[in-house]
Design an enzyme around this catalytic site. Structure first.
Site, PDB file in Angstrom:
ATOM      1  CD  GLU A 117      26.588  27.898 -44.555  1.00  0.00           C
ATOM      2  OE1 GLU A 117      27.276  28.709 -44.957  1.00  0.00           O
ATOM      3  OE2 GLU A 117      26.345  26.677 -45.499  1.00  0.00           O
ATOM      4  CD  GLU A 137      30.667  24.601 -45.042  1.00  0.00           C
ATOM      5  OE1 GLU A 137      29.562  24.907 -44.911  1.00  0.00           O
ATOM      6  OE2 GLU A 137      31.476  24.595 -43.853  1.00  0.00           O
TER       7      GLU A 137
END
Length: 263
Positions: A117, A137
């Site tokens: 990210e 995730e």
């Protein structure tokens, strides 16, 4: 106590290095906060024109959020988890994305979760041929929390992003290049020199103009074309009365190299 983020100044470039090699440079709360502090310092330093961000230890850029620390926040309740983990991570990636000086990520190994990210949020990125990326995730039952559900689809397209988000599969640097996540893939021993070379190519130009371009792109990318064009005009208007515009035009006419303020 060692610093979780190291800073080294190389001329007009600040090299920031995530420094938790024993944890694959996982982003605990202290690391997030220290990174923000250093960006504040760099922003206020007119002698620094660009940032290169990498990881120490050779194995990882960052394996993502510190799951052990995050688990404790989850156990203390949703409100605390959202505040301490999600908002903190989003604040950090948003700061990188909107930073007024170019931020170049040098991905030297694993870039999972939050590490990926950060790469998505940075203005530019160079990857080592040994880099490996993932949006894992979903493997622990959560969506990405540092902006990954929003920035990756904008970079790669909805369907390609969803495949990575929903499977958690790893992908290599060439795939990251195809998806628009990185600008270049280089041998591992050329990673930092390549990032610095890219920074140097930017630093030849007006730092004010670079800041205006970053602002226009960052603010305009999620708006309509009409709103984006208005933002572009605003950024142009902010430059018109500056020394850098006059110097750039005079130098072009005189066929000489411009001398910008702050360089």
């Amino acid at each position: 106590m060692k610093d979780n983020v190291l800073i080294e100044r190389n001329g007009r470039i600040a090299l920031l290095t995530l420094n938790r090699p024993e944890k694959l440079n996982a982003l605990d709360y202290a690391t997030n906060d220290r990174l923000l502090e250093l960006l504040d310092e760099i922003e206020a330093d007119d002698g620094i024109g660009a940032v290169v961000l990498t990881g120490t230890g050779g194995r990882a850029f960052s394996a993502g959020g510190d799951i052990h620390e995050f688990t404790q926040s989850i156990k203390r309740g949703t409100d605390e988890a959202v505040r301490d983990f999600c908002r903190r991570g989003q604040r950090m990636t948003a700061r990188i994305e909107a930073f007024g000086k170019p931020v170049i990520v040098a991905v030297n190994g694993i870039a999972f979760g939050g590490g990926c990210e950060i790469t998505e949020a940075a203005h530019l990125a160079v990857a080592s041929e040994n880099a490996i990326f993932a949006k894992p995730e979903i493997n622990i039952g959560i969506p990405p929390t540092f902006g990954g559900t929003q920035r990756l689809p904008r970079l790669a397209g909805r369907k390609r992003a969803l495949e990575l988000l929903l499977t958690g599969d790893t992908f290599g640097p060439e795939r990251a290049y195809e998806l628009g996540l990185v600008n270049k893939v280089v041998p591992s021993d050329q990673l930092i020199p390549a990032a610095f070379e890219l920074a140097d190519r930017i630093l030849r130009h007006s730092p004010l103009a670079a800041a205006r371009i970053i602002s226009a792109v960052t603010r305009g990318i999620n708006t309509t074309i009409e709103e984006g064009l208005l933002i572009e005009r605003e950024q142009f208007a902010r430059m018109c009365a500056t020394h850098d515009v006059r110097e750039g035009l005079d130098a072009w006419i005189a066929r000489r190299r411009p001398v910008y303020e702050g360089i």
